[in-house]
Design a protein around this motif. Structure first.
Motif, PDB file in Angstrom:
ATOM      1  N   PHE A   2       0.828  -1.206   0.000  1.00  0.00           N
ATOM      2  CA  PHE A   2       0.000   0.000   0.000  1.00  0.00           C
ATOM      3  C   PHE A   2       0.861   1.253   0.000  1.00  0.00           C
ATOM      4  CE2 PHE A   2      -2.221   3.363   2.311  1.00  0.00           C
ATOM      5  CZ  PHE A   2      -3.364   3.487   1.538  1.00  0.00           C
ATOM      6  N   LEU A   3       1.910   1.250   0.807  1.00  0.00           N
ATOM      7  CA  LEU A   3       2.735   2.450   0.951  1.00  0.00           C
ATOM      8  C   LEU A   3       3.526   2.792  -0.297  1.00  0.00           C
ATOM      9  CD1 LEU A   3       4.033   1.980   4.593  1.00  0.00           C
ATOM     10  CD2 LEU A   3       2.207   3.451   3.784  1.00  0.00           C
ATOM     11  N   ILE A   4       3.788   1.809  -1.145  1.00  0.00           N
ATOM     12  CA  ILE A   4       4.541   2.099  -2.377  1.00  0.00           C
ATOM     13  C   ILE A   4       3.620   2.294  -3.572  1.00  0.00           C
ATOM     14  CG2 ILE A   4       6.633   0.966  -1.573  1.00  0.00           C
ATOM     15  CD1 ILE A   4       5.936  -1.406  -3.359  1.00  0.00           C
ATOM     16  N   GLY A   5       2.318   2.235  -3.343  1.00  0.00           N
ATOM     17  CA  GLY A   5       1.367   2.524  -4.403  1.00  0.00           C
ATOM     18  C   GLY A   5       0.927   1.332  -5.215  1.00  0.00           C
ATOM     19  N   ASN A   6       1.289   0.146  -4.818  1.00  0.00           N
ATOM     20  CA  ASN A   6       0.849  -1.053  -5.526  1.00  0.00           C
ATOM     21  C   ASN A   6      -0.438  -1.538  -4.867  1.00  0.00           C
ATOM     22  OD1 ASN A   6       0.594  -3.329  -7.048  1.00  0.00           O
ATOM     23  ND2 ASN A   6       2.672  -4.085  -6.669  1.00  0.00           N
ATOM     24  N   TYR A   7      -1.512  -0.833  -5.180  1.00  0.00           N
ATOM     25  CA  TYR A   7      -2.772  -1.043  -4.480  1.00  0.00           C
ATOM     26  C   TYR A   7      -3.402  -2.395  -4.787  1.00  0.00           C
ATOM     27  CZ  TYR A   7      -2.043   3.883  -3.797  1.00  0.00           C
ATOM     28  OH  TYR A   7      -1.492   5.085  -3.472  1.00  0.00           O
ATOM     29  N   GLN A   8      -3.318  -2.846  -6.023  1.00  0.00           N
ATOM     30  CA  GLN A   8      -3.901  -4.139  -6.359  1.00  0.00           C
ATOM     31  C   GLN A   8      -3.193  -5.270  -5.621  1.00  0.00           C
ATOM     32  OE1 GLN A   8      -6.793  -4.588  -8.173  1.00  0.00           O
ATOM     33  NE2 GLN A   8      -6.600  -6.600  -7.237  1.00  0.00           N
ATOM     34  N   ALA A   9      -1.880  -5.179  -5.481  1.00  0.00           N
ATOM     35  CA  ALA A   9      -1.140  -6.197  -4.735  1.00  0.00           C
ATOM     36  C   ALA A   9      -1.524  -6.167  -3.257  1.00  0.00           C
ATOM     37  CB  ALA A   9       0.362  -6.003  -4.897  1.00  0.00           C
TER      38      ALA A   9
END
Length: 69
Positions: A2-9
């Motif tokens: 979430f913190l790195i912007g990989n929301y789907q993961a």
């Protein structure tokens, strides 16, 4: 994720964590729903979190989705 912007993961990983204690399930759900909001999927959050939910964190996430939609 979430913190790195990989929301789907973050969503995919969170949905696999069913074995958590109840205290951590709320935190997991908040991150999953915030990931949906970050992706612009406000309707998922608005439909899945009920107005009668007793958890203040989830109600706040629903309010954020409602505001951004």
């Amino acid at each position: 994720m979430f913190l790195i912007g990989n929301y789907q993961a973050a969503i995919n990983e969170g949905l696999t964590l069913d074995h958590l204690p109840e205290a951590y399930k709320v935190e997991r759900d908040v991150i999953i729903y915030r990931s949906y909001i970050a992706k612009g999927d406000y309707n998922i959050v608005l439909e899945e979190i009920k107005d009668s939910n007793p958890n203040a964190a989830l109600v706040a996430v629903k309010a954020l989705a409602s505001y951004l939609s």
